[in-house]
Design a protein around this motif. Structure first.
Motif, PDB file in Angstrom:
ATOM      1  N   GLN A 259       0.793  -1.152  -0.076  1.00  0.00           N
ATOM      2  CA  GLN A 259       0.078  -0.058   0.119  1.00  0.00           C
ATOM      3  C   GLN A 259       0.771   1.269  -0.020  1.00  0.00           C
ATOM      4  OE1 GLN A 259      -2.380  -1.271   3.335  1.00  0.00           O
ATOM      5  NE2 GLN A 259      -4.164  -1.425   2.041  1.00  0.00           N
ATOM      6  N   SER A 260       1.868   1.278  -0.925  1.00  0.00           N
ATOM      7  CA  SER A 260       2.680   2.343  -1.192  1.00  0.00           C
ATOM      8  C   SER A 260       3.626   2.829   0.031  1.00  0.00           C
ATOM      9  CB  SER A 260       2.081   3.670  -1.411  1.00  0.00           C
ATOM     10  OG  SER A 260       1.109   3.429  -2.700  1.00  0.00           O
ATOM     11  N   LYS A 261       3.762   2.033   0.965  1.00  0.00           N
ATOM     12  CA  LYS A 261       4.603   2.238   2.146  1.00  0.00           C
ATOM     13  C   LYS A 261       5.491   1.008   2.176  1.00  0.00           C
ATOM     14  CE  LYS A 261       1.606   4.059   5.511  1.00  0.00           C
ATOM     15  NZ  LYS A 261       0.779   3.986   6.725  1.00  0.00           N
ATOM     16  N   ASN A 262       6.896   1.370   2.654  1.00  0.00           N
ATOM     17  CA  ASN A 262       7.955   0.527   2.892  1.00  0.00           C
ATOM     18  C   ASN A 262       7.840   0.054   4.351  1.00  0.00           C
ATOM     19  OD1 ASN A 262       8.721   0.947   0.482  1.00  0.00           O
ATOM     20  ND2 ASN A 262      10.633   2.137   0.738  1.00  0.00           N
ATOM     21  N   HIS A 263       7.989  -1.335   4.562  1.00  0.00           N
ATOM     22  CA  HIS A 263       8.069  -1.988   5.737  1.00  0.00           C
ATOM     23  C   HIS A 263       9.242  -2.472   5.902  1.00  0.00           C
ATOM     24  CE1 HIS A 263       3.683  -0.970   6.555  1.00  0.00           C
ATOM     25  NE2 HIS A 263       3.631  -1.299   5.229  1.00  0.00           N
ATOM     26  N   LEU A 264      10.035  -2.214   6.884  1.00  0.00           N
ATOM     27  CA  LEU A 264      11.472  -2.665   7.085  1.00  0.00           C
ATOM     28  C   LEU A 264      11.693  -3.910   8.051  1.00  0.00           C
ATOM     29  CD1 LEU A 264      13.778   0.507   7.279  1.00  0.00           C
ATOM     30  CD2 LEU A 264      12.703  -1.001   5.420  1.00  0.00           C
ATOM     31  N   ALA A 265      12.461  -4.998   7.628  1.00  0.00           N
ATOM     32  CA  ALA A 265      12.618  -6.142   8.321  1.00  0.00           C
ATOM     33  C   ALA A 265      14.098  -6.625   8.281  1.00  0.00           C
ATOM     34  CB  ALA A 265      11.578  -7.186   8.004  1.00  0.00           C
ATOM     35  N   ASP A 266      14.248  -7.502   9.484  1.00  0.00           N
ATOM     36  CA  ASP A 266      15.325  -8.183   9.194  1.00  0.00           C
ATOM     37  C   ASP A 266      15.476  -9.529   8.152  1.00  0.00           C
ATOM     38  OD1 ASP A 266      17.294  -6.810  11.241  1.00  0.00           O
ATOM     39  OD2 ASP A 266      15.371  -7.486  12.431  1.00  0.00           O
ATOM     40  N   TYR A 267      13.995 -10.081   8.349  1.00  0.00           N
ATOM     41  CA  TYR A 267      14.054 -11.404   7.458  1.00  0.00           C
ATOM     42  C   TYR A 267      12.639 -11.014   6.582  1.00  0.00           C
ATOM     43  CZ  TYR A 267      17.615 -13.687  10.145  1.00  0.00           C
ATOM     44  OH  TYR A 267      19.000 -13.778  10.895  1.00  0.00           O
ATOM     45  N   VAL A 268      12.606 -11.822   5.710  1.00  0.00           N
ATOM     46  CA  VAL A 268      11.310 -11.706   4.873  1.00  0.00           C
ATOM     47  C   VAL A 268      11.133 -13.214   4.315  1.00  0.00           C
ATOM     48  CG1 VAL A 268       9.844 -11.266   2.822  1.00  0.00           C
ATOM     49  CG2 VAL A 268      11.041  -9.257   4.068  1.00  0.00           C
ATOM     50  N   VAL A 269       9.910 -13.682   4.785  1.00  0.00           N
ATOM     51  CA  VAL A 269       9.281 -15.016   4.421  1.00  0.00           C
ATOM     52  C   VAL A 269       8.249 -15.070   3.478  1.00  0.00           C
ATOM     53  CG1 VAL A 269       8.618 -17.406   5.258  1.00  0.00           C
ATOM     54  CG2 VAL A 269      10.137 -16.004   6.550  1.00  0.00           C
ATOM     55  N   LYS A 449      19.927 -16.242  -3.838  1.00  0.00           N
ATOM     56  CA  LYS A 449      20.455 -15.183  -4.274  1.00  0.00           C
ATOM     57  C   LYS A 449      20.370 -14.092  -3.634  1.00  0.00           C
ATOM     58  CE  LYS A 449      20.656 -15.681  -8.970  1.00  0.00           C
ATOM     59  NZ  LYS A 449      19.985 -15.222 -10.034  1.00  0.00           N
ATOM     60  N   VAL A 450      19.167 -14.020  -2.298  1.00  0.00           N
ATOM     61  CA  VAL A 450      19.074 -12.912  -1.704  1.00  0.00           C
ATOM     62  C   VAL A 450      19.323 -13.143  -0.224  1.00  0.00           C
ATOM     63  CG1 VAL A 450      17.469 -11.011  -0.671  1.00  0.00           C
ATOM     64  CG2 VAL A 450      17.604 -11.725  -3.298  1.00  0.00           C
ATOM     65  N   LYS A 451      20.022 -12.630   0.722  1.00  0.00           N
ATOM     66  CA  LYS A 451      20.369 -13.097   2.116  1.00  0.00           C
ATOM     67  C   LYS A 451      19.059 -12.783   2.943  1.00  0.00           C
ATOM     68  CE  LYS A 451      23.562 -12.274   6.006  1.00  0.00           C
ATOM     69  NZ  LYS A 451      24.420 -11.431   6.612  1.00  0.00           N
ATOM     70  N   ASN A 452      18.748 -13.504   3.683  1.00  0.00           N
ATOM     71  CA  ASN A 452      17.677 -13.252   4.869  1.00  0.00           C
ATOM     72  C   ASN A 452      16.285 -13.092   3.903  1.00  0.00           C
ATOM     73  OD1 ASN A 452      19.654 -13.106   6.742  1.00  0.00           O
ATOM     74  ND2 ASN A 452      19.479 -11.026   7.098  1.00  0.00           N
ATOM     75  N   LEU A 453      16.030 -14.042   2.941  1.00  0.00           N
ATOM     76  CA  LEU A 453      15.037 -14.112   2.154  1.00  0.00           C
ATOM     77  C   LEU A 453      14.656 -15.530   2.312  1.00  0.00           C
ATOM     78  CD1 LEU A 453      12.470 -13.192   0.534  1.00  0.00           C
ATOM     79  CD2 LEU A 453      13.959 -13.331  -1.488  1.00  0.00           C
ATOM     80  N   PHE A 454      13.495 -15.942   2.782  1.00  0.00           N
ATOM     81  CA  PHE A 454      12.864 -17.408   2.742  1.00  0.00           C
ATOM     82  C   PHE A 454      11.697 -17.447   2.191  1.00  0.00           C
ATOM     83  CE2 PHE A 454      16.102 -16.548   5.886  1.00  0.00           C
ATOM     84  CZ  PHE A 454      16.618 -18.015   5.877  1.00  0.00           C
ATOM     85  N   PHE A 455      11.136 -18.931   1.715  1.00  0.00           N
ATOM     86  CA  PHE A 455      10.051 -19.236   1.230  1.00  0.00           C
ATOM     87  C   PHE A 455       9.292 -20.348   2.162  1.00  0.00           C
ATOM     88  CE2 PHE A 455      12.666 -17.360  -2.099  1.00  0.00           C
ATOM     89  CZ  PHE A 455      11.993 -16.492  -2.535  1.00  0.00           C
ATOM     90  N   THR A 456       8.124 -20.452   2.061  1.00  0.00           N
ATOM     91  CA  THR A 456       7.261 -21.687   2.615  1.00  0.00           C
ATOM     92  C   THR A 456       5.813 -21.827   1.901  1.00  0.00           C
ATOM     93  OG1 THR A 456       6.645 -22.535   4.786  1.00  0.00           O
ATOM     94  CG2 THR A 456       6.137 -20.106   4.441  1.00  0.00           C
TER      95      THR A 456
END
Length: 486
Positions: A259-269, A449-456
């Motif tokens: 929604q046009s805002k950036n939300h920062l995090a150490d990890y994204v899943v 390819k991207v550090k701290n990016l995960f999938f489930t």
């Protein structure tokens, strides 16, 4: 406190959220739709309640383990009933009824093929051993290396990864109805029985050995339970919040845009569709090409009808399979030559047979599912054509007229899977569990390819289905926990 953002709120995302919150992370979920649950949503209309997605409660031990990990029990959140019979299969000239225990099932097998009861006990005995290995050893590994499949137990069963379910079943049983009954559970794994390793017979133990259950109020009760647990653990959930970008800088994930805002995090899943999740990245940060996804074998999509009937229906059970046409031909039309099926098998679910809360008094909630190939053309005309086919066959096999008793019907098909779940080709169950798409050969839980990016979820490890999705959430949370300790 390190922060994790999770995209999507299906079973795997909610599972990951709970485990990560318990491990001390700050966790936020962003869900594009207005309710949580991903594909396991609910339709409530005119007093009728439908599970839009999964409707089979198998492997109760996996659900128990999940809630036990948080000091809870399933009974803290919902009530389970064991179905008897578990389900009924309609053939052209007969019916097979699967009871709630092995003795009843063996008796039914004997009725159709003398001596088959003893063969079944041996087959399910081996399937139980496979189940113990699969659930306690293999599926709890994160798919990082081929060596994960090598245990002293799997080495002794290595031939079962190169033989198929179809070969194993046909070696022991001759009656075509029994063969179809035993081959049906692997359809939940999203592949043809003659393309599924015989090790996956553990699904037959899940079926006959552990039984079929129903959470009172429907499968959505599990989603509500997991949402409540997540929030008890401090997880923040945002609905109506589609993610439009995974933000990356210098090969490391920084967060997401919603929604046009950036939300920062150490990890994204991401628990969203894997292919869609990678489109949220710049091309240079994607692990897999369009050609890679195009070549994969997908589990089927589905044409679904949700119908409110103004009377109680006859000659039906809670779960009903209509195998009164050619099983193999329909499988070919899903996997080998993708097209709308000429004579489709279908599944019909009537939860109000066993659960009065699912429909108004003296009425019936009906959910019909036709498995189809993903990526097919989906038009209102085709949906209507197949609705007529399904209803005509249903009336004929159950010996009753029902069309005049329909209060309303809603449908859901390929276009809806794409629009509501960003599902690749409109698949319903993710990536098929063929030998070449098992364990480490599936798309990775961790981005290369991207550090701290995960999938489930169902396109990654361990595979399609609700219990595997719960496990997938645990696996990804374990990887993150180990990663952040380094």
């Amino acid at each position: 406190m390190e922060k994790v953002i999770i995209i999507g709120s299906g079973f795997s995302s909610l599972s990951a959220a709970c485990y990560l919150a318990k491990a001390g992370y700050e966790v936020e979920i962003f869900e594009k739709n207005s309710t949580v649950g991903g594909r396991a949503r609910q339709l409530v209309k005119d007093g009728f309640t439908f599970d839009i997605g999964p409707s089979w409660y198998w492997m109760p031990d996996i659900f128990d383990k999940f809630f036990n990990d948080f000091g809870k029990k399933t009974s803290d959140y919902y009530h389970l009933d064991k179905l008897n019979p578990a389900y009924k299969i309609f053939f052209e000239d007969d019916m097979v009824t699967i009871g709630d225990c092995m003795d009843k099932i063996c008796e039914e097998f004997e009725r159709l093929e003398s001596g088959s009861g003893a063969h079944l006990k041996r087959f399910i005995g081996q399937a139980q051993e496979n189940y113990d290995i699969a659930i306690n050893k293999v599926v709890l590994r994160p798919g990082l290396s081929p060596l994960e499949l090598v245990t002293k137990e799997t080495v002794l069963r290595v031939d079962q990864f190169f033989k198929t379910i179809s070969q194993e079943v046909r070696k022991r049983f001759k009656n075509p109805k029994l063969i179809s009954t035993l081959e049906f559970p692997v359809l939940f794994l999203g592949a043809k029985p003659n393309n599924t390793p015989s090790f996956y017979s553990f699904m037959n133990f899940a079926d006959f050995g552990l039984g079929t259950w129903h959470p009172r109020g429907g499968m959505y009760e599990i989603i509500k339970a997991m949402k409540n647990l997540a929030e008890e653990l401090g997880v923040k959930i945002h609905v109506d919040s589609p993610v439009t970008k995974i933000i990356v800088a210098d090969k490391e994930v920084l967060g997401i845009r919603s929604q046009s805002k950036n939300h920062l995090a150490d990890y994204v899943v991401s628990g969203a569709d894997y292919h869609h999740s990678e489109t949220l990245l710049d091309e240079k940060d994607r692990q897999y090409s369009e050609e890679y996804w195009e070549k994969k074998t997908y589990a089927p999509s589905s044409l679904l009808f949700y119908i409110g009937f103004d009377k109680k229906l006859e000659n039906i059970e809670h779960h009903n399979l209509f195998f009164d046409t050619d099983f193999e031909k329909h499988a070919q039309e899903i996997y080998d030559e993708p097209q709308w099926p000429s004579k489709p098998l279908f599944y019909a679910n009537f939860p109000s047979v066993t659960d009065a809360s699912m429909a108004p008094k003296r009425q019936e909630t009906g959910f019909f599912l036709v498995p189809i190939a993903p990526g097919l053309e989906d038009t209102p005309q085709l949906r209507e054509q197949y609705f007529d086919v399904v209803m005509d066959r249903f009336e004929k096999r159950t010996q009753q007229l029902v069309k005049e008793s329909i209060i309303f019907k809603e449908s859901f098909c390929v276009n809806d899977f794409v629009e509501q779940y960003n599902s690749y080709k409109g698949n319903a169950y993710g990536l098929a569990n063929t030998l070449r798409q098992t364990a480490f050969l599936r798309p990775n839980l961790k981005s290369s390819k991207v550090k701290n990016l995960f999938f489930t979820g169902q396109l990654t490890v361990p595979g399609p289905g609700v219990p595997p999705s719960l496990i997938s959430g645990k696996l990804v949370s374990d990887l993150i926990t180990k990663d952040s300790k380094r």
